[in-house]
Scaffold this active site. Structure first.
Site, PDB file in Angstrom:
ATOM      1  N   ASP A   1       0.890  -1.162   0.000  1.00  0.00           N
ATOM      2  CA  ASP A   1       0.000   0.000   0.000  1.00  0.00           C
ATOM      3  C   ASP A   1       0.926   1.209   0.000  1.00  0.00           C
ATOM      4  OD1 ASP A   1      -2.160   1.756   0.244  1.00  0.00           O
ATOM      5  OD2 ASP A   1      -2.180   1.596   2.433  1.00  0.00           O
TER       6      ASP A   1
ATOM      7  N   GLU B   1      -1.150  -1.477  -4.687  1.00  0.00           N
ATOM      8  CA  GLU B   1      -2.406  -0.759  -4.874  1.00  0.00           C
ATOM      9  C   GLU B   1      -2.118   0.465  -5.729  1.00  0.00           C
ATOM     10  OE1 GLU B   1      -5.125  -0.255  -1.452  1.00  0.00           O
ATOM     11  OE2 GLU B   1      -5.052   1.879  -1.956  1.00  0.00           O
TER      12      GLU B   1
ATOM     13  N   ASP C   1      -3.072   0.383   7.177  1.00  0.00           N
ATOM     14  CA  ASP C   1      -2.164   0.440   6.027  1.00  0.00           C
ATOM     15  C   ASP C   1      -1.511  -0.930   5.809  1.00  0.00           C
ATOM     16  OD1 ASP C   1      -2.074   3.468   5.425  1.00  0.00           O
ATOM     17  OD2 ASP C   1      -1.667   3.359   7.573  1.00  0.00           O
TER      18      ASP C   1
END
Length: 183
Positions: A10, A71, A144
Site C-alpha cells: 500500500d 495498490e 495500512d
C-alpha cells in the site's frame, strides 16, 4: 506445484503498508505484515521518496518475494497528493524491477472486491475478512498494513484462477449465511 511469496504494498510517502503471503496452488498462508513510517525532519518530498526507496530495498532483501502486488493510486480531488503518491509508487516499482520481481497493480476497488465481494467495503471490513480468510489470530498494525496484505491476496486470487465460494453464489451470499465468520 511451486511455492511463491507475494509481497503486497500500500504505497505512501508518510506510511507504507505491506503484507506477505506464501502460496502453493490455490492455498495461501499468512507470513507477516507491517508498516514503515517515514520519519523525516523536513517536508522535502524527494527526501521522502529516498526513504521509500531505502525501506523497499530493506523489505525486499528481508522477504525475498517472487512477485509484488501494489495498490494503484486512486483518483482524488487533490492533484498534488496524487502526483506524490504516483511518484512513490514509481520508486516502489523501480526497486522491484531492480531485483527482477514482477509487479502487478490493482485498484483499491478491485482489491476490496476480491477480498469482501464488495468494491465499496470499508478498510475494517477488508481487515476482518482477511483475518478470517488467512486464519490470523490477532491482527497487528494499522490498516495500512492490512491494505498491503489485501493487495497480495487480491493478486493471488487473480493469478490462481477463480476462488471457490463453497457453493454460495458470491461472497455476499456467503457472509449472509455465515455472519459469525466476519470479525
Amino acid at each position: 506445484m511451486k511455492e511463491k511469496i507475494i509481497l503486497g504494498i500500500d504505497p505512501g510517502t508518510q506510511v507504507l503498508g505491506w503484507g506477505l503471503i506464501e502460496c502453493k496452488g490455490k492455498q495461501m498462508k499468512y507470513l507477516d505484515m507491517g508498516v514503515y513510517r517515514m520519519h523525516y525532519k523536513t517536508g522535502d518530498h524527494f527526501y521522502r521518496l529516498h526513504s521509500v526507496y531505502k525501506h523497499m530495498l530493506e523489505l525486499i532483501e528481508k522477504t525475498r518475494p517472487d512477485e509484488m502486488a501494489a495498490e494503484s493510486p486512486y483518483f482524488g480531488k487533490n492533484v498534488q497528493s496524487m502526483l506524490k503518491l504516483g511518484r512513490a509508487q514509481g520508486v516502489i516499482m523501480a526497486t522491484s524491477f531492480q531485483h527482477q520481481i514482477p509487479v502487478f497493480e490493482y485498484s483499491p476497488r478491485r482489491i476490496k472486491q476480491a477480498i469482501t465481494g464488495q468494491g465499496a467495503s470499508s478498510k475494517e471490513q477488508v481487515a476482518g475478512m482477511l483475518q478470517n480468510l488467512l486464519k490470523i489470530k490477532e491482527m497487528k498494525g494499522p490498516l495500512d498494513a492490512t491494505d498491503g496484505l489485501a493487495a497480495a491476496v487480491c493478486h493471488h486470487f487473480s493469478s490462481s484462477g477463480p476462488v471457490s465460494t463453497g457453493g454460495h453464489k458470491d461472497w455476499g451470499d456467503f457472509l449472509k449465511k455465515n455472519p459469525d465468520r466476519l470479525g
